[in-house]
Design an enzyme around this catalytic site. Structure first.
Site, PDB file in Angstrom:
ATOM      1  N   LYS A 153       0.829  -1.220   0.000  1.00 33.06           N
ATOM      2  CA  LYS A 153       0.000   0.000   0.000  1.00 33.06           C
ATOM      3  C   LYS A 153       0.860   1.265   0.000  1.00 33.06           C
ATOM      4  CE  LYS A 153      -4.362  -1.916   1.032  1.00 33.06           C
ATOM      5  NZ  LYS A 153      -5.309  -2.351   2.045  1.00 33.06           N
ATOM      6  N   ARG A 195      -3.522 -10.360   4.472  1.00 36.50           N
ATOM      7  CA  ARG A 195      -3.952 -10.366   3.057  1.00 36.50           C
ATOM      8  C   ARG A 195      -2.805  -9.789   2.242  1.00 36.50           C
ATOM      9  NH1 ARG A 195      -6.201  -6.793  -0.520  1.00 36.50           N
ATOM     10  NH2 ARG A 195      -7.799  -7.629  -1.908  1.00 36.50           N
TER      11      ARG A 195
HETATM   12  N1  HH2 Z   1      -7.416  -3.857   0.518  1.00 37.53           N
HETATM   13  C1  HH2 Z   1      -7.738  -3.856  -0.795  1.00 37.53           C
HETATM   14  C2  HH2 Z   1      -8.842  -4.570  -1.252  1.00 37.53           C
HETATM   15  N2  HH2 Z   1      -9.579  -5.306  -0.412  1.00 37.53           N
HETATM   16  N3  HH2 Z   1     -10.011  -6.115   1.757  1.00 37.53           N
HETATM   17  C3  HH2 Z   1      -9.705  -6.144   3.060  1.00 37.53           C
HETATM   18  N4  HH2 Z   1     -10.424  -6.889   3.904  1.00 37.53           N
HETATM   19  N5  HH2 Z   1      -8.651  -5.442   3.568  1.00 37.53           N
HETATM   20  C4  HH2 Z   1      -7.852  -4.675   2.773  1.00 37.53           C
HETATM   21  O1  HH2 Z   1      -6.930  -4.026   3.299  1.00 37.53           O
HETATM   22  C5  HH2 Z   1      -8.168  -4.603   1.373  1.00 37.53           C
HETATM   23  C6  HH2 Z   1      -9.267  -5.359   0.909  1.00 37.53           C
HETATM   24  C7  HH2 Z   1      -6.903  -3.073  -1.741  1.00 37.53           C
HETATM   25  O2  HH2 Z   1      -5.877  -3.894  -2.252  1.00 37.53           O
HETATM   26  P1  HH2 Z   1      -5.937  -4.606  -3.680  1.00 37.53           P
HETATM   27  O3  HH2 Z   1      -7.077  -5.555  -3.750  1.00 37.53           O
HETATM   28  O4  HH2 Z   1      -4.624  -5.209  -3.982  1.00 37.53           O
HETATM   29  O5  HH2 Z   1      -6.122  -3.406  -4.684  1.00 37.53           O
HETATM   30  P2  HH2 Z   1      -7.324  -2.954  -5.604  1.00 37.53           P
HETATM   31  O6  HH2 Z   1      -8.465  -2.649  -4.719  1.00 37.53           O
HETATM   32  O7  HH2 Z   1      -6.793  -1.770  -6.342  1.00 37.53           O
HETATM   33  O8  HH2 Z   1      -7.650  -4.114  -6.522  1.00 37.53           O
END
Ligand code: HH2
Length: 403
Positions: free
Chosen positions: A345, A380
Site C-alpha cells: 500500500k 492479506r
Molecule cells: N485492501 C484492498 C482490497 N480489499 N479487503 C480487506 N479486507 N482489507 C484490505 O486491506 C483490502 C481489501 C486493496 O488492495 P488490492 O485488492 O490489492 O487493490 P485494488 O483494490 O486496487 O484491486
C-alpha cells in the site's frame, strides 16, 4: 546516561502476557502455587470504557483505587470515556467488587469478558467445509485481482487460465486462502457495474473452487456478486464496507452460512482519501467494526465468524495507518478474528521515498511481521512466497513455535 552493570544484575523484563510473566516467576524458584496467583499482577492494562455515566465512572474509580489501581474519569458529563489503569489482577478485583451491585453487574461482566477475549486465542474460523483454527498460526490470504486496474499492478482481468496459474502458484508458495476481487477499491476508483463485476468474478471463483480445496473469499461490497460467488463455491465474503454499502449483504452471507470480513472505511473508495479525519482513530474504528458485527449478528451470522479488519489505507492518512498498525491488538478485545491488508500500500511507498508498488515487498514484510506481533490472525498479501516466510518466522517468535 549509561547504566553500568551493577553487582545486583538489575534489569527490566519484557513479559507481554500472564503466561510469559508466569515463566519468569517460575524461574525464580518461587512456590509453584504462587506462580499463577502472582502472574496477573505482572500484566499492566489500560481499559477504556466508552459509555459510563459520571456516577458509574466515580464508582469505577473508587473500586480501582480500593484495588490499588487508578482510573481517569471525565470532569463533565459530556466528556468521553473512562480509562482504568492497573494490573490485570487489580482490574479483576475492581470488577469483582462491583459485580454484586445490580446496577453495576453488567459493566463488571463486560470488563471481565473483554479481558478474557483479549487474552484468549482459540476457536476457529469456519469457511464452509474448511476450518481455520485460530491462534496456532497466522493464515495467509493470497490476493487474486481479476481487474484491469488494481493499484498494485497485479490485476489479471478476467483471464481464467491466468487466474488458475496465479492461484496454483500462490498455494504452492504458502497461501491458505484466496481472495478474488473484481473491482479495484484504490483511492478515487469508480464503481464497476454489477454485471461487469459478475462477469469477471463468477467464472474465476467457480474454476478455483472446483480445482483447489481451500477457502475462496470474494472481495465485494455488492450482495449480487457475493451471492453468485457463494453459489459457485466461495465460502467467505470480504466486504470493504463492513456490510454497510449494500443492505442485503449481511442477509446474503447469512443465507449461505458464510464467514465475513468486515472492514472499516471512512467514506467510499472514490472519496476516502480526500480529507480523512478522526477525532479518536481507534475509538472510531472499533465502534464502526462493532456496528458491522451487530449487522452481521442481526442477520444470523455468529460473531466468531465475523473477522475484523481496521482497513489500512481506506480513508486514513499515513499517520492513521501507522497508528492502527501499532494498536492493532486493541481489536482483540472483541474476541473475533483479526485480518489486516497492508500489502504494497501507498503508505509503505511513502515511508520509503515514494517507491512504486512493485518495490514495496520489504516494507510490506515489516508491516506483516508487526501485524502478527500485534495480534493479526490473517494477513492479506500479494507477495505470497515472501510473506508466508515472514509469517512463519514471526509466528515462531510470537507463538513460541518449536519444531
Ligand atoms: N485492501 C484492498 C482490497 N480489499 N479487503 C480487506 N479486507 N482489507 C484490505 O486491506 C483490502 C481489501 C486493496 O488492495 P488490492 O485488492 O490489492 O487493490 P485494488 O483494490 O486496487 O484491486
Amino acid at each position: 546516561m549509561t547504566c553500568l552493570p551493577t553487582a545486583y544484575g538489575v534489569r527490566i523484563l519484557t513479559a507481554p502476557d500472564a503466561d510469559a510473566v508466569a515463566r519468569e516467576l517460575a524461574r525464580t524458584g518461587c512456590a509453584p502455587e504462587d506462580v499463577y496467583a502472582l502472574a496477573s499482577h505482572g500484566v499492566w492494562l489500560l481499559v477504556r470504557l466508552e459509555r459510563a455515566t459520571i456516577a458509574v465512572a466515580q464508582q469505577l474509580r473508587r473500586a480501582m483505587r480500593d484495588a490499588g489501581g487508578e482510573a481517569a474519569i471525565p470532569c463533565a458529563a459530556d466528556a468521553g470515556g473512562v480509562v482504568l489503569l492497573g494490573t490485570e489482577a487489580q482490574v479483576r478485583q475492581a470488577a469483582a467488587r462491583l459485580a454484586p451491585d445490580p446496577a453495576l453487574a453488567a459493566i463488571a461482566s463486560a470488563i471481565m469478558k473483554t479481558m478474557r477475549c483479549y487474552d484468549a486465542r482459540g476457536g476457529e474460523l469456519r469457511c464452509g467445509p474448511y476450518r481455520l483454527p485460530l491462534g496456532a498460526k497466522t493464515w495467509v490470504m493470497g490476493i487474486l485481482n481479476v481487474t484491469p486496474d488494481s493499484f498494485s499492478g497485479d490485476g489479471i482481468g478476467g483471464d481464467i487460465d491466468a487466474a488458475l496459474r496465479q492461484a496454483e502458484q500462490m498455494l504452492t508458495e504458502g497461501a491458505d486462502l484466496l481472495d478474488v476481487g473484481g473491482e479495484s477499491t484504490r483511492p478515487g476508483a469508480r464503481e464497476v457495474p454489477v454485471a461487469e463485476e459478475l462477469r469477471r468474478v463468477t467464472p474465476v471463483v467457480q474454476a478455483l473452487a472446483t480445482r483447489f480445496p481451500v477457502p475462496i473469499s470474494v472481495d465485494t461490497y455488492k450482495s449480487e456478486v457475493a451471492r453468485a460467488a457463494l453459489d459457485t463455491g466461495a465460502t467467505l465474503v470480504n466486504d470493504i464496507s463492513g456490510l454497510r454499502f449494500d443492505p442485503a449483504m449481511a442477509r446474503t452471507a447469512a443465507e449461505y452460512h458464510a464467514a465475513v470480513v468486515v472492514m472499516h472505511i471512512q467514506g467510499t473508495p472514490r472519496t476516502m482519501q480526500l480529507h480523512p479525519h478522526y477525532d479518536d482513530l481507534m475509538t472510531e474504528i472499533c465502534a464502526s467494526l462493532q456496528e458491522s458485527t451487530a449487522l452481521a449478528m442481526a442477520a444470523g451470522i455468529p460473531p466468531e465468524q465475523v473477522v475484523l479488519d481496521p482497513g489500512f489505507g481506506f480513508g486514513k492518512t499515513l499517520e492513521n495507518n501507522l497508528e492502527l498498525l501499532r494498536r492493532l491488538r486493541e481489536l482483540r478485545s472483541f474476541g473475533q478474528p483479526v485480518l489486516i491488508g497492508t500489502s504494497r500500500k501507498s503508505s509503505i511507498g511513502k515511508i520509503l521515498g515514494d517507491l512504486p508498488p512493485e518495490e514495496r515487498v520489504e516494507g510490506t514484510a515489516a508491516t506483516v511481521a508487526l501485524a502478527i506481533a500485534h495480534g493479526a490472525d490473517i494477513v492479506r498479501v500479494h507477495d505470497v512466497k515472501a510473506m508466508a516466510r515472514v509469517a512463519k518466522v514471526a509466528d515462531a517468535v510470537e507463538r513460541n513455535y518449536a519444531e
